[in-house]
Design a protein around this motif. Structure first.
Motif, PDB file in Angstrom:
ATOM      1  N   PRO A 128      49.105  42.247  82.861  1.00  0.00           N
ATOM      2  CA  PRO A 128      50.160  42.893  82.256  1.00  0.00           C
ATOM      3  C   PRO A 128      50.003  43.395  80.517  1.00  0.00           C
ATOM      4  O   PRO A 128      49.488  42.336  80.021  1.00  0.00           O
ATOM      5  CB  PRO A 128      51.243  41.947  82.299  1.00  0.00           C
ATOM      6  CG  PRO A 128      50.878  40.967  83.270  1.00  0.00           C
ATOM      7  CD  PRO A 128      49.527  40.825  83.181  1.00  0.00           C
ATOM      8  N   LEU A 250      55.907  30.528  86.557  1.00  0.00           N
ATOM      9  CA  LEU A 250      55.455  31.518  85.602  1.00  0.00           C
ATOM     10  C   LEU A 250      54.316  30.942  85.078  1.00  0.00           C
ATOM     11  O   LEU A 250      53.271  31.742  84.569  1.00  0.00           O
ATOM     12  CB  LEU A 250      56.468  31.641  84.282  1.00  0.00           C
ATOM     13  CG  LEU A 250      56.140  32.632  83.354  1.00  0.00           C
ATOM     14  CD1 LEU A 250      55.927  33.944  83.694  1.00  0.00           C
ATOM     15  CD2 LEU A 250      57.494  32.708  82.385  1.00  0.00           C
ATOM     16  N   LYS A 253      51.082  31.990  86.855  1.00  0.00           N
ATOM     17  CA  LYS A 253      50.906  33.252  86.899  1.00  0.00           C
ATOM     18  C   LYS A 253      50.349  33.601  85.588  1.00  0.00           C
ATOM     19  O   LYS A 253      49.224  34.356  85.543  1.00  0.00           O
ATOM     20  CB  LYS A 253      52.235  34.087  86.971  1.00  0.00           C
ATOM     21  CG  LYS A 253      52.797  34.266  88.342  1.00  0.00           C
ATOM     22  CD  LYS A 253      54.020  35.172  88.285  1.00  0.00           C
ATOM     23  CE  LYS A 253      54.630  35.280  89.647  1.00  0.00           C
ATOM     24  NZ  LYS A 253      55.849  36.136  89.569  1.00  0.00           N
ATOM     25  N   LEU A 277      55.658  36.818  75.357  1.00  0.00           N
ATOM     26  CA  LEU A 277      56.762  36.459  76.404  1.00  0.00           C
ATOM     27  C   LEU A 277      58.114  37.114  75.963  1.00  0.00           C
ATOM     28  O   LEU A 277      58.328  36.722  74.890  1.00  0.00           O
ATOM     29  CB  LEU A 277      56.851  35.113  76.647  1.00  0.00           C
ATOM     30  CG  LEU A 277      57.938  34.944  77.841  1.00  0.00           C
ATOM     31  CD1 LEU A 277      56.983  35.140  79.191  1.00  0.00           C
ATOM     32  CD2 LEU A 277      57.862  33.325  77.811  1.00  0.00           C
ATOM     33  N   ASP A 278      58.573  38.074  76.770  1.00  0.00           N
ATOM     34  CA  ASP A 278      60.050  38.623  76.271  1.00  0.00           C
ATOM     35  C   ASP A 278      60.762  37.928  76.545  1.00  0.00           C
ATOM     36  O   ASP A 278      61.043  36.940  77.357  1.00  0.00           O
ATOM     37  CB  ASP A 278      60.132  40.186  76.512  1.00  0.00           C
ATOM     38  CG  ASP A 278      60.168  40.357  77.948  1.00  0.00           C
ATOM     39  OD1 ASP A 278      60.633  39.359  78.738  1.00  0.00           O
ATOM     40  OD2 ASP A 278      60.207  41.535  78.419  1.00  0.00           O
ATOM     41  N   ASN A 280      63.295  38.585  78.976  1.00  0.00           N
ATOM     42  CA  ASN A 280      63.400  38.298  80.188  1.00  0.00           C
ATOM     43  C   ASN A 280      62.491  37.566  81.010  1.00  0.00           C
ATOM     44  O   ASN A 280      61.997  37.688  82.265  1.00  0.00           O
ATOM     45  CB  ASN A 280      63.481  39.978  80.756  1.00  0.00           C
ATOM     46  CG  ASN A 280      64.706  40.502  80.279  1.00  0.00           C
ATOM     47  OD1 ASN A 280      65.901  39.922  80.478  1.00  0.00           O
ATOM     48  ND2 ASN A 280      64.491  41.672  79.786  1.00  0.00           N
ATOM     49  N   HIS A 281      61.417  36.941  80.276  1.00  0.00           N
ATOM     50  CA  HIS A 281      60.311  36.076  80.675  1.00  0.00           C
ATOM     51  C   HIS A 281      59.163  36.963  81.439  1.00  0.00           C
ATOM     52  O   HIS A 281      58.604  36.582  82.071  1.00  0.00           O
ATOM     53  CB  HIS A 281      60.789  35.023  81.530  1.00  0.00           C
ATOM     54  CG  HIS A 281      61.280  34.155  80.877  1.00  0.00           C
ATOM     55  ND1 HIS A 281      61.631  32.518  81.335  1.00  0.00           N
ATOM     56  CD2 HIS A 281      61.857  34.063  79.373  1.00  0.00           C
ATOM     57  CE1 HIS A 281      62.567  31.964  80.487  1.00  0.00           C
ATOM     58  NE2 HIS A 281      62.296  32.616  79.482  1.00  0.00           N
ATOM     59  N   ARG A 282      59.133  38.041  80.867  1.00  0.00           N
ATOM     60  CA  ARG A 282      57.852  39.137  80.966  1.00  0.00           C
ATOM     61  C   ARG A 282      56.915  38.635  80.283  1.00  0.00           C
ATOM     62  O   ARG A 282      57.126  38.707  79.044  1.00  0.00           O
ATOM     63  CB  ARG A 282      58.185  40.652  81.245  1.00  0.00           C
ATOM     64  CG  ARG A 282      59.101  40.798  82.279  1.00  0.00           C
ATOM     65  CD  ARG A 282      59.718  42.498  82.417  1.00  0.00           C
ATOM     66  NE  ARG A 282      60.257  42.836  81.068  1.00  0.00           N
ATOM     67  CZ  ARG A 282      61.475  43.401  81.107  1.00  0.00           C
ATOM     68  NH1 ARG A 282      62.115  43.676  82.199  1.00  0.00           N
ATOM     69  NH2 ARG A 282      61.654  43.751  79.790  1.00  0.00           N
ATOM     70  N   PHE A 283      55.752  38.618  80.546  1.00  0.00           N
ATOM     71  CA  PHE A 283      54.542  38.477  79.850  1.00  0.00           C
ATOM     72  C   PHE A 283      53.514  39.499  79.668  1.00  0.00           C
ATOM     73  O   PHE A 283      53.314  40.279  80.563  1.00  0.00           O
ATOM     74  CB  PHE A 283      53.908  37.192  80.114  1.00  0.00           C
ATOM     75  CG  PHE A 283      53.002  37.081  81.241  1.00  0.00           C
ATOM     76  CD1 PHE A 283      51.871  37.506  81.362  1.00  0.00           C
ATOM     77  CD2 PHE A 283      53.911  36.648  82.544  1.00  0.00           C
ATOM     78  CE1 PHE A 283      50.943  37.353  82.546  1.00  0.00           C
ATOM     79  CE2 PHE A 283      53.190  36.580  83.734  1.00  0.00           C
ATOM     80  CZ  PHE A 283      51.522  37.073  83.795  1.00  0.00           C
ATOM     81  N   TYR A 284      52.841  39.684  78.428  1.00  0.00           N
ATOM     82  CA  TYR A 284      52.028  40.780  78.129  1.00  0.00           C
ATOM     83  C   TYR A 284      50.687  40.398  77.294  1.00  0.00           C
ATOM     84  O   TYR A 284      50.976  39.472  76.420  1.00  0.00           O
ATOM     85  CB  TYR A 284      52.626  41.987  77.391  1.00  0.00           C
ATOM     86  CG  TYR A 284      53.962  42.338  77.667  1.00  0.00           C
ATOM     87  CD1 TYR A 284      53.828  43.515  78.800  1.00  0.00           C
ATOM     88  CD2 TYR A 284      55.312  41.823  77.288  1.00  0.00           C
ATOM     89  CE1 TYR A 284      55.245  43.912  79.270  1.00  0.00           C
ATOM     90  CE2 TYR A 284      56.550  42.424  77.855  1.00  0.00           C
ATOM     91  CZ  TYR A 284      56.442  43.430  78.960  1.00  0.00           C
ATOM     92  OH  TYR A 284      57.616  44.016  79.383  1.00  0.00           O
TER      93      TYR A 284
END
Length: 488
Positions: A128, A250, A253, A277-278, A280-284
């Motif tokens: 991501p 998470l 992942k 980690l934003d 909304n718990h999306r990671f980049y």
């Protein structure tokens, strides 16, 4: 591998040497004229003066270091962190000299040393990424157009950057050109490379990094995460493992993604993959650090793995002796970087003499340091005095243990970040786990260090009540008896 030269100084040099000696490996220290009485120079089996105080003439003098290593017939060079640890040219020179570089191969260092090259390398590995450009931007008008397409706020970042240098947050189109000019200028000054790129600014990020280990036999594992969101000037101050917000799903992942990043550049040794980690718990994917991290002790404490030992074993060509399934998180660890800095003056370095120096001791307390009472903190290098780490069965106990350790850490003669550490550890936002990389900006001011904690406020109220009551009491005359007198 019978003898290792540690191309570094201070606590990390001592840290590496302790493990080497535990493994029966002799050690060689290098030191500058400013470090002539330094502990790392006294601890090693052999020590060599490498040059004058400025790091450019000593700890960054590649050819001189390699000459010393060859003269003393060392088998490997460990770079520690900082200085030459992520210098691909140095790694190649060491390898070409017939000496093992205790770290990744030069090509991996080079690829991951450029944020743009790193993004291009991991692109095909399902990692991501923050929306942004894949190439360096030089045309301001084109860059502004791309920024509008991504949507403000955006982040301009130096490709070769680190530590927050060459980085600018741009809130709107009107300030884009001036901020880009500043970012390019700062990148050129700091890194000799003005290449910058643009990516979407993640407004409330947490900084989560994953420790990886890879051998030369295509075995790669991750050793879980470290939470590194407490930062000042984009540099970490407090780190912990594990993170309080990652679910097992998470964590898995992110760990798998970190392994894929390592695989993308044929990585070997110990490395760290950093993610944002934003909310909304999306990671980049952010970047990869191709060295041992300052904060590696917290990972060692929750896994029981000596990362320096693993680095040496990998450099010797050994296979990892454990698999991913063998690794488990046990307990919680928190680290405070103790800097010779004045938090009341925007964390400016406070160089001087350690008039008093007594680190805390106790079960679950680890202090990685390199100083003693009477030592000078050199002006030439990073002002970190020590790393203070607390380990306990759970996060709350680790926090309390670290608070107590800070209270028992006695340093006089200079200002330090100890009080700042107490402020963070006592703050509701930290204890609840509800914080991000803006913690210091949002909550800390110099006056914060003068504000009493709840416990201190209660003690002050009790003292006031006592003094008020004492003033109302009738004082009896002294009858000459000594029974009420106590001498401590």
């Amino acid at each position: 591998m019978k003898k290792i030269l540690v191309a570094n100084r201070g606590e990390i040099a001592l840290r590496v040497m302790r493990t080497a000696k535990k493994m029966g490996i002799k050690t060689v220290a290098i030191y500058s004229e400013a470090d002539i009485n330094a502990r790392h120079a006294r601890f090693a089996d052999q020590s060599v003066l490498i040059g004058p105080p400025p790091s450019s003439a000593s700890y960054l003098n590649m050819d001189r270091i390699i000459d010393v290593a060859q003269a003393l017939e060392v088998d490997g060079i460990h770079p520690g962190y900082g200085f030459l640890s992520e210098n691909a040219e140095f790694a190649k020179k060491v390898t070409d000299a017939g000496i093992k570089f205790i770290g990744p191969k030069p090509h991996a260092i080079k690829i991951m040393g450029s944020k743009l090259d790193a993004k291009a390398t991991v692109k095909d590995y399902d990692i991501p990424m923050v929306p942004g450009t894949d190439q360096a931007i030089t045309d301001v008008k084109e860059a502004k157009k791309i920024a509008n397409e991504i949507g403000f706020p955006i982040l301009i970042k130096a490709s070769a950057g680190g530590g927050g240098k060459g980085m600018r947050i741009v809130e709107n189109e009107q300030e884009f050109e001036s901020q880009m000019d500043r970012a390019v200028s700062e990148a050129k000054s700091a890194f000799g490379d003005g290449a910058v790129f643009i990516e979407k600014y993640v407004a409330s990020p947490r900084h989560i990094e994953i420790q990886v280990l890879a051998d030369e036999h295509d075995h790669i594992v991750h050793l879980f995460e470290r939470e590194c969101s407490i930062q000042r000037r984009h540099q970490k101050v407090i780190e912990e493992a594990p993170s309080s917000v990652l679910t097992p799903e998470l964590r898995e992942k992110m760990g798998e993604a970190a392994v894929r990043v390592a695989r993308s550049c044929q990585y070997t040794g110990a490395g760290t993959v950093e993610f944002l980690l934003d909310e909304n718990h999306r990671f980049y994917f952010l970047e990869m650090n191709t060295r041992l991290q300052v904060e590696h002790p917290v990972t060692e404490l929750i896994t029981g793995i000596d990362l320096v030992e693993q680095q040496i074993r990998v450099a010797r060509g050994e296979k990892l002796s454990f698999s991913q399934e063998d690794l488990k998180i046990d307990g919680h660890a928190i680290e405070l970087r103790v800097y010779a800095e004045d938090p009341a003056r925007d964390f400016l370095p406070d160089i001087g003499t350690l008039e008093e120096y007594r680190p805390p001791v106790g079960e679950g307390i680890r202090v990685d340091d390199a100083y003693e009472k009477g030592d000078e903190i050199p002006i030439y290098y990073d002002p970190m005095i020590a790393k203070l780490i607390a380990y306990a069965p759970d996060r709350n106990q680790a926090i309390q243990k670290l608070i107590q350790a800070i209270e028992n850490y006695k340093i006089d003669g200079i200002e330090t970040t100890l009080d700042f550490g107490q402020f963070v550890l006592n703050h509701e936002s930290f204890t609840s786990g509800n914080f991000d990389t803006h913690f210091v900006k949002q909550y800390f001011t110099p006056d914060s260090l003068n504000d009493p904690t709840e416990e201190q406020a209660a003690a002050l109220m009790a003292l006031k009540y006592y003094l008020d009551q004492k003033a109302k009491l009738k004082v009896l005359p002294d009858n000459g008896k000594a029974w009420a007198t106590r001498k401590d």
